[in-house]
Enzyme design. Structure first.
Site, PDB file in Angstrom:
ATOM      1  N   ASP A 397     -46.513   2.828  43.328  1.00  0.00           N
ATOM      2  CA  ASP A 397     -47.268   3.274  42.165  1.00  0.00           C
ATOM      3  C   ASP A 397     -47.090   4.785  42.049  1.00  0.00           C
ATOM      4  O   ASP A 397     -46.651   5.454  42.991  1.00  0.00           O
ATOM      5  CB  ASP A 397     -48.739   2.897  42.367  1.00  0.00           C
ATOM      6  CG  ASP A 397     -49.624   3.388  41.239  1.00  0.00           C
ATOM      7  OD1 ASP A 397     -49.218   3.265  40.074  1.00  0.00           O
ATOM      8  OD2 ASP A 397     -50.710   3.915  41.533  1.00  0.00           O
ATOM      9  N   LYS A 398     -47.431   5.344  40.892  1.00  0.00           N
ATOM     10  CA  LYS A 398     -47.299   6.789  40.708  1.00  0.00           C
ATOM     11  C   LYS A 398     -48.635   7.506  40.867  1.00  0.00           C
ATOM     12  O   LYS A 398     -48.840   8.264  41.816  1.00  0.00           O
ATOM     13  CB  LYS A 398     -46.703   7.111  39.330  1.00  0.00           C
ATOM     14  CG  LYS A 398     -46.507   8.618  39.105  1.00  0.00           C
ATOM     15  CD  LYS A 398     -45.981   8.903  37.708  1.00  0.00           C
ATOM     16  CE  LYS A 398     -47.038   8.750  36.643  1.00  0.00           C
ATOM     17  NZ  LYS A 398     -48.120   9.769  36.730  1.00  0.00           N
ATOM     18  N   GLU A 475     -61.241  11.683  31.900  1.00  0.00           N
ATOM     19  CA  GLU A 475     -62.330  12.038  30.999  1.00  0.00           C
ATOM     20  C   GLU A 475     -63.136  13.216  31.538  1.00  0.00           C
ATOM     21  O   GLU A 475     -63.584  14.074  30.764  1.00  0.00           O
ATOM     22  CB  GLU A 475     -63.239  10.832  30.779  1.00  0.00           C
ATOM     23  CG  GLU A 475     -62.616   9.753  29.916  1.00  0.00           C
ATOM     24  CD  GLU A 475     -63.602   8.693  29.492  1.00  0.00           C
ATOM     25  OE1 GLU A 475     -63.368   8.058  28.450  1.00  0.00           O
ATOM     26  OE2 GLU A 475     -64.625   8.504  30.196  1.00  0.00           O
ATOM     27  N   LYS A 540     -59.376   8.261  21.344  1.00  0.00           N
ATOM     28  CA  LYS A 540     -58.297   8.860  22.140  1.00  0.00           C
ATOM     29  C   LYS A 540     -57.586   7.734  22.885  1.00  0.00           C
ATOM     30  O   LYS A 540     -58.188   6.730  23.258  1.00  0.00           O
ATOM     31  CB  LYS A 540     -58.837   9.890  23.139  1.00  0.00           C
ATOM     32  CG  LYS A 540     -59.684   9.346  24.256  1.00  0.00           C
ATOM     33  CD  LYS A 540     -60.038  10.464  25.247  1.00  0.00           C
ATOM     34  CE  LYS A 540     -60.775   9.947  26.458  1.00  0.00           C
ATOM     35  NZ  LYS A 540     -62.125   9.473  26.152  1.00  0.00           N
ATOM     36  N   GLY A 657     -47.624   2.783  34.720  1.00  0.00           N
ATOM     37  CA  GLY A 657     -48.008   2.448  33.358  1.00  0.00           C
ATOM     38  C   GLY A 657     -47.825   3.609  32.409  1.00  0.00           C
ATOM     39  O   GLY A 657     -48.061   3.478  31.204  1.00  0.00           O
ATOM     40  N   ILE A 722     -36.411   1.985  33.112  1.00  0.00           N
ATOM     41  CA  ILE A 722     -36.631   0.818  32.256  1.00  0.00           C
ATOM     42  C   ILE A 722     -38.126   0.679  31.998  1.00  0.00           C
ATOM     43  O   ILE A 722     -38.944   0.984  32.867  1.00  0.00           O
ATOM     44  CB  ILE A 722     -36.055  -0.454  32.927  1.00  0.00           C
ATOM     45  CG1 ILE A 722     -36.062  -1.643  31.960  1.00  0.00           C
ATOM     46  CG2 ILE A 722     -36.781  -0.787  34.215  1.00  0.00           C
ATOM     47  CD1 ILE A 722     -35.274  -2.841  32.482  1.00  0.00           C
ATOM     48  N   GLY A 724     -41.506  -1.744  30.298  1.00  0.00           N
ATOM     49  CA  GLY A 724     -41.975  -3.118  30.393  1.00  0.00           C
ATOM     50  C   GLY A 724     -41.256  -4.098  29.496  1.00  0.00           C
ATOM     51  O   GLY A 724     -40.770  -5.144  29.975  1.00  0.00           O
ATOM     52  N   LYS A 758     -45.782  -5.451  37.659  1.00  0.00           N
ATOM     53  CA  LYS A 758     -45.502  -4.830  38.956  1.00  0.00           C
ATOM     54  C   LYS A 758     -45.359  -5.893  40.042  1.00  0.00           C
ATOM     55  O   LYS A 758     -44.417  -5.879  40.834  1.00  0.00           O
ATOM     56  CB  LYS A 758     -46.624  -3.858  39.338  1.00  0.00           C
ATOM     57  CG  LYS A 758     -46.723  -2.608  38.483  1.00  0.00           C
ATOM     58  CD  LYS A 758     -47.846  -1.717  39.011  1.00  0.00           C
ATOM     59  CE  LYS A 758     -48.004  -0.453  38.191  1.00  0.00           C
ATOM     60  NZ  LYS A 758     -49.075   0.425  38.723  1.00  0.00           N
TER      61      LYS A 758
END
Length: 1079
Positions: A397-398, A475, A540, A657, A722, A724, A758
């Site tokens: 994951d990032k 937020e 937003k 994502g 690439i 999704g 994932k």
């Protein structure tokens, strides 16, 4: 994976009406995590123990030994080792289950405050304290500040205005931020026993219980009117009430139906490659053993039929003939050769793995100080220790894994006017310039301070100051940015927000909250400004989702092109971007929409989709207010860690994502790819539908280009990017080429992925390649991916502990992954491999002479060794050194391993535990056993020792003594890292053996057997005994084993040999850029 939604509205709860609830057959609130009871522990645990092939094998061996006339040694020698091994496992499992029973008892005895009938009370009911196990579905319950909820509860009222409440769910998901809950207005008045009892029939209807923590729906009927319920009214068992004096609620789920219990599922079973190979090895040994058995049993029948002419043996030969004799000899040699499989190995390996896991947790190099607390490695399993060294693919994951997940507002854009965190003065000037710029700036910062779910609290450490808490750190960063510009959130309730707008306090009325969902990728707030009565929606979200919702007028066409460029520029810097919009509406427009919104909220089935549909009706025709860019810094040493694995030939995938530009920038800054020197190929179908022919063609062409670059052999690495939709097309229509290039590239970046995608990517690699895939993440959305990986690693981060709890191993920071795999994973492999190989060697060394001996005893099933010495050889005399070698052995220093990535790939290729290695150990056992037996053979034939004739027991004891010392010397030769424990175990084992045979020989009769009496004392006086001991131990190891090892290291050195030599000589070879990385 998204949380499961209720299947059907079949659960009906009647508040404070146990008679009506009885028909629903709700479970009690008794929690039971223990597996056994006093009655079931022994039979169930024994059943599980003997499902293991090794234990079942030795159980069969024990049964054979108990058959009269079959066992050549005392049956006790077959019974006691099995009892020991199974007994150790029973004690371990029993202790673990006893701890679970104690935890269950504590959890079930905690007091809860519930309403119960009381004839003495005016209303007929009063508040009483009962044990947690006595709480029932439908009970009215009060929870006080700091208390832990004992069931899943629907919030009815609280001590705070508008019946808000704040809960800490750290016990459930590890998240430290407080969650806001708020009762529906219809139940605010139910704040006392009298009010609750007098409310009349109250019914709650909801779906079946499920483990989902992010979704819950229901309805409540009170006073004949039905109201919708959602997650805002739901409080989980085990969460703690914070910042709220008290709350009243009704129990919706109890016991096994609670969210907490539904999440206490066992992790999917995983087995390491070494364990799998060990099973194959056991099968191979069983095949070899049965070949011996069939041959020896057949030769026994043949020998008896050809040698019945001796009058003094005829009685014994004719006692068993033909098939009966064959079966008896098969069983006899089955018992004698059962020692080919070391029964002590399975206990030893288990203890080694537990100790290795403990050392991971104690490793000071893997500790990190975060949030005022020290965190270290947390091994949730010890079964996969050595699998950490076998990694061929890493799926990471990032956010929060490669990055800090500490969000800071860095840049923004107010309709063409830049906002930069390093220069607040410039953006503050927009607010005093007047004209369109000031109006746009006020709208921008007003949107930031109003469009969120953040809650302000008084700072306990700084009186007069405020702190902001919320589920989203993004937020919090946006609210702090607005505060810097004079828009300060002072108070918040369910209906309003008090905001200090540059010195003027304004209480904005909250009309509706359109919460963020993964499908919409945006959130909105509809508020009324009391200064002008205007109703405005502030939105937003991700620009790819918001842009299609924009109005075609209102100046958007003038602003949008520049805004798109700004978003791309900010993404290139690795920043997380959002597009901020707004729209004014009339009261009638809002009322019409709100009616549909409320109706959608009452839906039990597919409520999320229904609400999203209505939300999107409002979130359209929006006007651009501006954009934001949040920085999430890379964690310390992420580039060095990724370089290490890339140089080690590990294929690294970053799954995120985020949008493509952000993902590529993070990949470049983290050294996952180098756009200036390497191939970075993009696979993107643009606006084409995934089902279109154009999309299939684009993806196919892109995959062919990636393949061309992979096989270019021009020294460049290849990375493909690439998203999704393109990933779906590649996996569906171009799977073979996609799988091929995915294994050949250096790295890959997958953006705009859902949690399910994932997990699917990881599953694909595990199933298609069989290679070890390591999945690492820090959030609840990474759990599916982590559990799909052969090895799952969780980061102890700010997104909660669900990833860490679901993982096989949890570490504080991504940088610790290098040490976890390269050091601990390698050492575990080295240790378990030598422990396993040596255990089979020493048992083969001892068992094979039994086969040779059979040829000189008419295949009679006679044993070469004393039964008790035979048993203790396996369980005591030679089992302790491999245990300590399996805990402390190191083939090379930690410093070298951390800086030599070329030492990592051979581990996945089978170094230390492969067919050639095992074959070498077995060949050495065969050679050593042959020499042992036939060099000492003349003594056995001539029966000559000093002063008296020898016998079979003396000869067997001579061989056994030589074997014990040879086996101990053999493991000494293979130890690279000496500790006092290792040295003491080898010396101690030798001393224990000597003491045992001396004491054993001192007894005239032991269990009715006098054959060993005085045996060792006679042998001690014989020069041949000492000659053989020196010959076999010193004569074997020095000229043969040590010579082979020396010439191998000199003529055919491995990378490990080279690295070890250079480390000793102080001349490390710099073969990798990572060797100079800071540590």
């Amino acid at each position: 994976m998204p949380d499961a939604q209720p299947a059907s509205p079949d659960v009906l709860v009647h508040m404070n009406n146990p008679e009506a609830n009885a028909s629903q057959m709700f479970p009690t609130n008794f929690i039971k995590t223990a597996k056994y009871t006093l009655l079931t522990f022994l039979p169930l645990n024994l059943f599980l123990q003997f499902r293991r092939i090794s234990n079942f094998y030795f159980l069969v061996n024990m049964i054979f030994a108990l058959i009269p006339g079959v066992s050549p040694v005392s049956p006790a020698t077959a019974v006691l080792p099995l009892v020991f091994v199974v007994g150790v496992a029973l004690i371990k499992d029993g202790y673990e289950d006893y701890a679970r029973h104690r935890n269950d008892a504590n959890a079930n005895s905690i007091k809860a405050h519930v309403v119960r009938p009381d004839p003495s009370a005016a209303c007929g009911y009063s508040l009483v304290d009962v044990e947690s196990k006595d709480v029932h579905v439908g009970d009215i319950i009060e929870v006080r500040l700091g208390e832990e909820l004992r069931a899943d509860v629907i919030l009815l009222s609280s001590s705070i205005t508008e019946s808000q409440a704040f809960i800490d769910t750290c016990n459930l998901d590890g998240e430290t931020n407080l969650k806001n809950r708020k009762a529906i207005e219809a139940t605010w008045g139910l704040n006392s026993v009298e009010a609750l009892v007098g409310a009349g029939p109250v019914r709650i209807r909801t779906g079946h219980p499920d483990p989902g923590l992010l979704f819950w729906t229901g309805t409540i009927t009170i006073g004949g009117e039905e109201h919708s319920l959602g997650l805002d009214q739901f409080m989980y068992r085990s969460c703690v009430l914070r910042n709220t004096d008290w709350v009243w609620g009704v129990v919706a789920y109890a016991g096994v139906d609670t969210k907490m219990f539904r999440n206490l599922q066992e992790k999917p079973p995983k087995m390491s490659s070494l364990d799998s190979k060990l099973n194959y090895l056991i099968v191979a040994v069983l095949i070899v053993q049965n070949i011996f058995l069939i041959v020896l049993a057949s030769l026994a029948v043949n020998w008896n039929s050809n040698n019945d002419w001796h009058w003094y043996t005829r009685y014994y030969i004719n006692k068993q003939t033909g098939g009966t004799l064959w079966i008896y000899r098969y069983l006899s040699y089955f018992i004698l050769l059962s020692y080919l499989i070391p029964i002590s190995l399975f206990v030893t390996i288990e203890l080694c793995k537990v100790a290795q896991a403990k050392m991971m947790g104690w490793d000071e190099e893997m500790f990190e100080f975060m949030n005022g607390k020290w965190y270290g490695c947390i091994p949730n399993t010890s079964n996969l220790n050595e699998q950490l060294s076998q990694v061929k693919f890493i799926f990471s994951d990032k956010t929060g894994t490669l990055t800090e997940n500490v969000m800071t507002y860095k840049r923004g854009d107010i309709r063409g006017n830049p906002v930069v965190a390093d220069n607040w003065a410039a953006s503050k000037q927009y607010l005093v310039n007047g004209g369109a710029t000031q109006k746009a700036a006020e709208a921008y910062f007003k949107a930031l301070i109003l469009c969120h779910t953040i809650q302000p609290f008084d700072d306990p450490h700084n009186p007069g100051e405020l702190i902001y808490e919320g589920a989203s750190p993004d937020e919090v960063a946006l609210v702090r940015c607005a505060c810097e510009h004079g828009f300060v959130l002072k108070e918040r309730s369910t209906r309003s927000m008090l905001v200090d707008v540059r010195g003027q306090e304004i209480r904005f009325e909250i009309l509706a909250t359109l919460e963020f969902t993964p499908d919409r990728k945006m959130m909105s707030m509809i508020v009324r400004d009391p200064t002008n009565g205007r109703i405005t929606i502030y939105t937003k979200g991700a620009d790819s989702f918001v842009i299609p919702q924009l109005s075609s007028g209102g100046g958007n066409n003038d602003v949008l092109p520049g805004m798109k460029e700004t978003l791309i520029d900010m993404s290139v810097l690795g920043l997380r971007t959002l597009l901020v919009c707004s729209k004014d509406m009339s009261q009638s427009e809002f009322d019409a929409w709100n009616a549909r919104f409320i109706e959608a909220g009452k839906t039990l089935q597919n409520r999320s989709q229904a609400v999203d549909t209505v939300c999107l009706e409002m979130e359209k025709d929006l006007l651009i207010v501006g954009s934001t860019a949040i920085e999430d810094k890379l964690q310390d040493q992420v580039p060095e860690t990724l370089k290490f694995f890339l140089n080690a030939g590990v294929v690294v995938w970053m799954l995120t994502g985020d949008k493509r530009e952000t993902a590529v920038t993070i990949a470049a800054t983290s050294s996952l790819c180098d756009p200036q020197h390497d191939y970075v190929d993009h696979v993107d179908i643009g606006d084409y539908s995934m089902a279109s022919e154009e999309a299939k063609t684009i993806v196919g062409d892109a995959m062919n280009l990636v393949k061309q670059h992979v096989y270019a052999n021009d020294g460049k690495r290849t990375t493909f990017v690439i998203d999704g939709p393109a990933l779906n097309v590649a996996m569906k229509h171009h799977f073979e080429i996609f799988l091929e290039v995915s294994q050949k590239v250096s790295s890959a970046v997958c953006c705009r992925l859902t949690p399910l995608q994932k997990a699917n990517v990881v599953r694909m690699f595990q199933q298609a390649t069989g290679a070890t895939a390591l999945a690492i993440g820090d959030g609840a959305n990474d759990v599916s991916m982590i559990q799909e990986g052969r090895v799952g690693v969780g980061i102890v981060g700010l997104e909660g502990a669900q990833a860490a709890l679901a993982a096989d191993y949890a570490i504080p920071r991504f940088k610790h992954l290098r040490r976890l795999c390269a050091v601990h994973g390698r050492y575990a492999l080295v240790r378990n491999a030598i422990c396993t190989a040596y255990s089979f060697y020493k048992n083969a060394l001892m068992s094979l002479p039994q086969v040779y001996f059979a040829f000189y005893t008419g295949y009679s099933g006679m044993t070469l060794y004393n039964g008790w010495i035979l048993t203790f050889y396996n369980v005591v005399f030679t089992s302790i050194p491999p245990l300590f070698a399996g805990i402390f052995e190191k083939d090379i220093s930690e410093e070298v391993l951390m800086n030599r990535p070329e030492l990592f790939p051979p581990l996945a290729a089978g170094q230390y535990f492969n067919v050639p290695t095992l074959a070498r150990w077995f060949v050495e056992a065969i050679i050593h056993s042959l020499i042992l037996f036939w060099i000492s053979y003349p003594t056995n034939m001539q029966l000559d020792v000093r002063e008296r004739s020898t016998d079979g027991i003396m000869y067997g004891t001579t061989l056994m003594t030589c074997m014990v010392f040879l086996a101990l010397a053999k493991i000494s030769l293979h130890i690279n890292y000496w500790t006092w424990f290792v040295a003491g175990s080898i010396i101690g084992s030798a001393i224990v053996y000597v003491l045992f045979v001396i004491i054993y020989s001192s007894f005239t009769i032991v269990f009715g057997d006098s054959s060993f009496s005085s045996t060792i004392f006679i042998l001690f006086t014989d020069p041949k005994y000492w000659f053989y001991l020196l010959l076999f131990v010193v004569g074997f190891l020095i000229p043969i084993d040590m010579a082979i090892l020396y010439f191998q290291k000199q003529l055919f050195p491995t990378e490990v040999d080279i690295a070890a030599t250079e480390a000793v000589n102080g001349r490390p070879r710099a073969t990798s850029p990572v060797s100079s990385a800071p540590q």
